[in-house]
Design a protein around this motif. Structure first.
Motif, PDB file in Angstrom:
ATOM      1  N   SER A 133      49.308  36.272  42.836  1.00  0.00           N
ATOM      2  CA  SER A 133      48.236  35.769  41.978  1.00  0.00           C
ATOM      3  C   SER A 133      48.823  35.418  40.605  1.00  0.00           C
ATOM      4  O   SER A 133      49.878  35.920  40.203  1.00  0.00           O
ATOM      5  CB  SER A 133      47.142  36.827  41.811  1.00  0.00           C
ATOM      6  OG  SER A 133      47.634  37.910  41.031  1.00  0.00           O
ATOM      7  N   PHE A 134      48.143  34.539  39.898  1.00  0.00           N
ATOM      8  CA  PHE A 134      48.605  34.187  38.552  1.00  0.00           C
ATOM      9  C   PHE A 134      48.652  35.422  37.658  1.00  0.00           C
ATOM     10  O   PHE A 134      49.549  35.588  36.826  1.00  0.00           O
ATOM     11  CB  PHE A 134      47.686  33.127  37.929  1.00  0.00           C
ATOM     12  CG  PHE A 134      47.855  31.764  38.525  1.00  0.00           C
ATOM     13  CD1 PHE A 134      49.019  31.039  38.296  1.00  0.00           C
ATOM     14  CD2 PHE A 134      46.865  31.199  39.305  1.00  0.00           C
ATOM     15  CE1 PHE A 134      49.183  29.770  38.848  1.00  0.00           C
ATOM     16  CE2 PHE A 134      47.018  29.938  39.863  1.00  0.00           C
ATOM     17  CZ  PHE A 134      48.178  29.220  39.633  1.00  0.00           C
ATOM     18  N   ASN A 135      47.692  36.321  37.861  1.00  0.00           N
ATOM     19  CA  ASN A 135      47.652  37.522  37.033  1.00  0.00           C
ATOM     20  C   ASN A 135      48.877  38.396  37.282  1.00  0.00           C
ATOM     21  O   ASN A 135      49.526  38.878  36.350  1.00  0.00           O
ATOM     22  CB  ASN A 135      46.374  38.306  37.318  1.00  0.00           C
ATOM     23  CG  ASN A 135      46.088  39.328  36.225  1.00  0.00           C
ATOM     24  OD1 ASN A 135      46.072  38.985  35.049  1.00  0.00           O
ATOM     25  ND2 ASN A 135      45.882  40.574  36.620  1.00  0.00           N
TER      26      ASN A 135
ATOM     27  N   PRO B  45      44.387  26.655  39.967  1.00  0.00           N
ATOM     28  CA  PRO B  45      43.676  27.911  39.688  1.00  0.00           C
ATOM     29  C   PRO B  45      42.225  27.868  40.197  1.00  0.00           C
ATOM     30  O   PRO B  45      41.527  26.852  40.053  1.00  0.00           O
ATOM     31  CB  PRO B  45      43.717  27.995  38.158  1.00  0.00           C
ATOM     32  CG  PRO B  45      44.949  27.235  37.774  1.00  0.00           C
ATOM     33  CD  PRO B  45      45.032  26.114  38.759  1.00  0.00           C
TER      34      PRO B  45
ATOM     35  N   ARG C 195      46.212  28.492  33.260  1.00  0.00           N
ATOM     36  CA  ARG C 195      45.557  28.988  34.470  1.00  0.00           C
ATOM     37  C   ARG C 195      44.101  29.352  34.207  1.00  0.00           C
ATOM     38  O   ARG C 195      43.323  29.590  35.137  1.00  0.00           O
ATOM     39  CB  ARG C 195      46.309  30.197  35.040  1.00  0.00           C
ATOM     40  CG  ARG C 195      46.489  31.415  34.140  1.00  0.00           C
ATOM     41  CD  ARG C 195      45.316  32.364  34.030  1.00  0.00           C
ATOM     42  NE  ARG C 195      44.757  32.717  35.283  1.00  0.00           N
ATOM     43  CZ  ARG C 195      44.532  33.952  35.690  1.00  0.00           C
ATOM     44  NH1 ARG C 195      44.823  34.967  34.894  1.00  0.00           N
ATOM     45  NH2 ARG C 195      43.969  34.184  36.848  1.00  0.00           N
TER      46      ARG C 195
ATOM     47  N   PHE D 106      52.465  25.721  44.833  1.00  0.00           N
ATOM     48  CA  PHE D 106      51.506  26.032  43.777  1.00  0.00           C
ATOM     49  C   PHE D 106      50.126  25.528  44.192  1.00  0.00           C
ATOM     50  O   PHE D 106      50.001  24.478  44.823  1.00  0.00           O
ATOM     51  CB  PHE D 106      51.898  25.351  42.462  1.00  0.00           C
ATOM     52  CG  PHE D 106      53.269  25.714  41.974  1.00  0.00           C
ATOM     53  CD1 PHE D 106      53.515  26.948  41.386  1.00  0.00           C
ATOM     54  CD2 PHE D 106      54.324  24.824  42.106  1.00  0.00           C
ATOM     55  CE1 PHE D 106      54.779  27.278  40.946  1.00  0.00           C
ATOM     56  CE2 PHE D 106      55.589  25.143  41.662  1.00  0.00           C
ATOM     57  CZ  PHE D 106      55.824  26.378  41.084  1.00  0.00           C
TER      58      PHE D 106
ATOM     59  N   LEU E 167      51.424  29.208  30.286  1.00  0.00           N
ATOM     60  CA  LEU E 167      50.940  29.421  31.650  1.00  0.00           C
ATOM     61  C   LEU E 167      49.610  30.175  31.637  1.00  0.00           C
ATOM     62  O   LEU E 167      48.689  29.845  32.399  1.00  0.00           O
ATOM     63  CB  LEU E 167      51.982  30.189  32.459  1.00  0.00           C
ATOM     64  CG  LEU E 167      51.584  30.523  33.905  1.00  0.00           C
ATOM     65  CD1 LEU E 167      51.292  29.250  34.698  1.00  0.00           C
ATOM     66  CD2 LEU E 167      52.703  31.325  34.586  1.00  0.00           C
ATOM     67  N   ARG E 168      49.513  31.160  30.751  1.00  0.00           N
ATOM     68  CA  ARG E 168      48.277  31.929  30.657  1.00  0.00           C
ATOM     69  C   ARG E 168      47.110  31.014  30.258  1.00  0.00           C
ATOM     70  O   ARG E 168      46.004  31.124  30.781  1.00  0.00           O
ATOM     71  CB  ARG E 168      48.445  33.046  29.633  1.00  0.00           C
ATOM     72  CG  ARG E 168      47.263  34.007  29.559  1.00  0.00           C
ATOM     73  CD  ARG E 168      47.496  35.121  28.556  1.00  0.00           C
ATOM     74  NE  ARG E 168      48.609  35.951  28.977  1.00  0.00           N
ATOM     75  CZ  ARG E 168      49.799  35.974  28.360  1.00  0.00           C
ATOM     76  NH1 ARG E 168      50.024  35.195  27.326  1.00  0.00           N
ATOM     77  NH2 ARG E 168      50.757  36.772  28.787  1.00  0.00           N
TER      78      ARG E 168
ATOM     79  N   ILE F 174      50.166  23.011  36.526  1.00  0.00           N
ATOM     80  CA  ILE F 174      50.822  24.301  36.724  1.00  0.00           C
ATOM     81  C   ILE F 174      52.266  24.089  37.175  1.00  0.00           C
ATOM     82  O   ILE F 174      53.205  24.712  36.663  1.00  0.00           O
ATOM     83  CB  ILE F 174      50.059  25.137  37.778  1.00  0.00           C
ATOM     84  CG1 ILE F 174      48.617  25.388  37.316  1.00  0.00           C
ATOM     85  CG2 ILE F 174      50.794  26.443  38.044  1.00  0.00           C
ATOM     86  CD1 ILE F 174      48.494  26.170  36.025  1.00  0.00           C
TER      87      ILE F 174
ATOM     88  N   ILE G 118      51.951  30.558  44.886  1.00  0.00           N
ATOM     89  CA  ILE G 118      51.392  30.949  43.593  1.00  0.00           C
ATOM     90  C   ILE G 118      49.978  30.390  43.508  1.00  0.00           C
ATOM     91  O   ILE G 118      49.769  29.164  43.498  1.00  0.00           O
ATOM     92  CB  ILE G 118      52.241  30.392  42.427  1.00  0.00           C
ATOM     93  CG1 ILE G 118      53.730  30.665  42.660  1.00  0.00           C
ATOM     94  CG2 ILE G 118      51.764  30.947  41.106  1.00  0.00           C
ATOM     95  CD1 ILE G 118      54.083  32.129  42.783  1.00  0.00           C
ATOM     96  N   CYS G 119      48.985  31.301  43.444  1.00  0.00           N
ATOM     97  CA  CYS G 119      47.592  30.850  43.464  1.00  0.00           C
ATOM     98  C   CYS G 119      46.670  31.984  43.030  1.00  0.00           C
ATOM     99  O   CYS G 119      47.108  33.122  42.870  1.00  0.00           O
ATOM    100  CB  CYS G 119      47.212  30.386  44.861  1.00  0.00           C
ATOM    101  SG  CYS G 119      47.358  31.700  46.102  1.00  0.00           S
ATOM    102  N   ASP G 120      45.414  31.649  42.827  1.00  0.00           N
ATOM    103  CA  ASP G 120      44.406  32.690  42.641  1.00  0.00           C
ATOM    104  C   ASP G 120      43.941  33.160  44.017  1.00  0.00           C
ATOM    105  O   ASP G 120      43.863  32.370  44.969  1.00  0.00           O
ATOM    106  CB  ASP G 120      43.215  32.146  41.843  1.00  0.00           C
ATOM    107  CG  ASP G 120      43.490  32.138  40.345  1.00  0.00           C
ATOM    108  OD1 ASP G 120      44.071  33.118  39.853  1.00  0.00           O
ATOM    109  OD2 ASP G 120      43.142  31.136  39.677  1.00  0.00           O
TER     110      ASP G 120
END
Length: 695
Positions: free
Chosen positions: A667-669, A579, A482, A576, A478-479, A496, A627-629
């Motif tokens: 956020s993805f982070n 990114p 994204r 989703f 996933l890291r 994603i 789930i998004c930036d």
């Protein structure tokens, strides 16, 4: 001596002879093709022993057809192929077919030779593989004079034909058994050369040669003039290089003769021979069972010396369990776990293979060491297979070398499946025993019970370890997904989505390892029904008249229905976004879509356990994860929806009382950070340290 013993007037009395032959198990195969010849030779050897003949002699004549075939060989050269074998003749100077032996011959399943290991049925193989057998025997009769007896033995309910007895003109005892009309299905499976046949005879009667009890045995090819004295061949090519090992399996004694065959006429495989009653019964090819042995490739003993390995296994246990046809053993091939400790063929072979490996270790140690190291390294990096090192190490290290990683994984998976099955069978047996109140059972079998508990513990531990490694791999994936590629482009939304749950799937159509909603929340792994990228009108158990397709819709248990049990029900909607996505179109606001989906679901109907449509509880809470930036567009929409910004500025949350929807934008982070923290203690235990999520 025959004495006053009279010849039977009725042959094979009381049996249907042809049916008896039909019931005699002898299928055409390379191993079985020479069994009728072996049976005739065995009769000759027993006859010589009974006569106490100090100069015993058996001569085997190979008779062929009159025509030859031409074979085109590699390189274009031609040579004459071996002419097909049609007959064998076996001559000996044993006691012969006097009245006693003839009466035994025409009695089905006689016990006449029981002390010598004979079952009284070997002659059935003659008419199984040949058109007929012709017997001519000169013997000493009851008066001490030489008499001659001839007859034919055929496949019919009156199998003795052309019977004659009279005075012999010969000056000494002599019996000739002619096996005539070699049937095609057996003939085509048989060895062709006299040298190969000679060596197969030695292999079959090896123990007699090892004990120096074999009479002089000669093979003569009447067509080509070859003459081979088996005793000389054994002494020069085999006898000087054998070693004996004694061992036991579950209290049963076994003997293993290690032989190094330096000059085989053909290039046979390395083999184990299981023997019964002083003769070979079954063969087991070793390549594939011992990883360091290659098919039809000799073991290099020195710079100018190489050999084929042959191992001969004998035991009173094998003698006692030899089947009536002497073509196999009446023991289990593989043993299911039990508490009766029956000895199976697989257990015998496992013990034998261990001794063979030790015997050959000095010649192949480098190959063994390299393969073991490779297999161990692979297992240590694949936690699931680690219990194999404790409970099945011998079989693990016999996996053949030079496999690809995929092939190696398949072999390990097969062994792991066997181990799991073994554990489940043991578990069922222990449960059934203890449920009967047999409190002394576990005490009596404490060692096995302790092993069972240890096996269960190890299987569980490494299954958990495997799953932890799986989680680490998913987070790393996933890291990577994204982030931007080398070209600066970002992965699509579907890329994603697939990490969390396969698209176009529902609860019952996705493999467990592909369900990774634990990244968002552990509770999402447990639900009644899930639909991934499916039209709402297709949902099972609920009638929603809409073709909209939420990325993921999750329905908790059937408490979402309007009944008294609805207090803890819920629906989860997950969306989703690609990114770093910008440029959203009208109608693509994920917050508004979550409100819209919740309304449509509450307007629908669901079926209760009796299949009756009922209204959905209007107060059913709906949870929406986005789930998004956090791009400027997403932040603006969150502010417009009056959502609260998270303290660390990496998400939003809030509750819309009108639509009764809880919304959380992650956020993805933040998603990666939270998942890493929840799993950190497990990752640390396995030293699966991750790079900083803030990099």
């Amino acid at each position: 001596m025959s004495g006053s013993v009279k010849i039977k007037e009725k042959y094979f009395e009381g049996i249907d002879f042809t049916q008896r032959v039909n019931n005699f198990t002898l299928k055409p195969s390379p191993d079985n093709s020479l069994i009728p010849l072996f049976e005739a030779i065995s009769n000759s050897i027993h006859s010589i022993e009974e006569a106490q003949e100090s100069s015993g002699e058996v001569v085997i004549y190979i008779n062929r057809t009159e025509y030859a075939q031409l074979l085109l060989e590699e390189g274009g050269a031609t040579e004459r192929a071996k002419k097909p074998i049609i007959d064998f003749s076996i001559k000996d100077n044993g006691v012969g077919f006097d009245n006693n032996h003839f009466n035994a011959f025409v009695t089905s399943d006689t016990s006449f030779k029981l002390k010598k290991g004979g079952k009284g049925i070997g002659r059935f193989s003659w008419v199984k593989a040949f058109s007929n057998a012709s017997i001519e025997s000169v013997f000493i009769d009851g008066d001490g004079k030489l008499s001659k007896r001839t007859f034919d033995f055929v496949y019919a309910n009156d199998p003795i034909r052309n019977f004659r007895t009279g005075k012999a003109e010969a000056t000494s005892r002599e019996t000739i058994i002619r096996l005539q009309g070699y049937k095609k299905n057996f003939r085509e499976k048989a060895p062709k050369s006299a040298d190969t046949i000679a060596r197969r005879i030695i292999e079959h009667f090896l123990f007699l040669f090892l004990k120096d009890k074999a009479p002089t045995i000669t093979v003569i090819d009447t067509c080509y003039g070859d003459s081979i004295v088996l005793n000389d061949l054994f002494s020069s090519g085999i006898k000087a290089d054998f070693e004996t090992k004694k061992f036991s399996v579950k209290g049963e004694a076994f003997r293993l003769e290690h032989l190094k065959l330096y000059s085989p006429s053909e290039q046979p495989d390395h083999r184990i021979h299981l023997c019964g009653q002083d003769r070979e019964v079954e063969q087991v090819s070793l390549p594939g069972k011992l990883n360091f042995l290659k098919s039809k490739t000799r073991i290099q003993e020195s710079e100018d010396k190489a050999f084929i390995y042959m191992g001969y296994v004998s035991s009173p246990y094998l003698d006692e369990n030899l089947n009536p046809a002497r073509t196999g053993f009446e023991i289990y091939d593989k043993q299911a776990p039990s508490f009766f400790d029956e000895l199976s063929k697989s257990e015998i072979l496992d013990a034998v293979l261990l001794h063979v490996e030790n015997f050959l270790k000095e010649y192949v140690e480098k190959t063994i060491t390299q393969n073991k190291a490779r297999i161990k390294k692979y297992i240590e990096s694949h936690y699931k297979y680690r219990p194999l090192l404790e409970f099945m190490s011998e079989r693990v290290y016999r996996i053949k070398p030079n496999l690809s990683d995929v092939e190696l994984d398949i072999e390990l998976h097969k062994l792991y499946s066997e181990l799991e099955l073994d554990f489940k069978q043991r578990q069922e047996q222990y449960v059934s025993q203890t449920s009967l109140g047999n409190s002394s059972f576990v005490e009596k079998r404490k060692k096995k019970y302790d092993e069972f508990l240890r096996m269960g513990n190890e299987l569980g531990k490494y299954k958990l370890a495997e799953y932890v490694v799986h989680r680490k791999a998913i987070l790393d994936l996933l890291r990577a997904k994204r982030g931007a590629s080398d070209s600066g482009k970002y992965n699509l939304e579907k890329d994603i989505h697939e990490i969390f749950y396969p698209m176009q799937r529902t609860t019952n159509s996705a493999f467990w390892e592909n369900r990774n909603l634990w990244i968002i929340d552990e509770k999402l792994s447990y639900h009644q029904y899930l639909a991934s990228d499916k039209e709402m009108s297709s949902y099972d158990g609920i009638d929603v008249g809409s073709i909209d397709r939420p990325d993921i819709a999750i329905f908790d248990n059937n408490h979402i229905f309007s009944d008294s049990k609805s207090s803890h029900s819920s629906v989860v909607i997950i969306e989703f976004k690609r990114p770093m996505r910008e440029g959203y179109k009208r109608g693509e606001n994920p917050i508004e879509k979550a409100y819209d989906y919740s309304e449509k679901i509450r307007e629908g109907k669901a079926k209760d356990t009796d299949g009756v449509y009922i209204n959905i509880n209007p107060n059913t809470p709906v949870y929406s994860y986005i789930i998004c930036d956090l791009t400027p567009t997403i932040r603006r929409w969150a502010d417009t929806a009056d959502l609260t910004e998270a303290p660390n500025n990496d998400g939003y949350f809030g509750y819309n009382s009108k639509f009764k929807v809880f919304v959380e934008i992650m956020s993805f982070n933040k998603l990666l950070q939270d998942a890493e923290k929840r799993n950190k203690v497990l990752f640390d235990q396995l030293s699966l340290n991750s790079p900083s999520l803030h990099d």
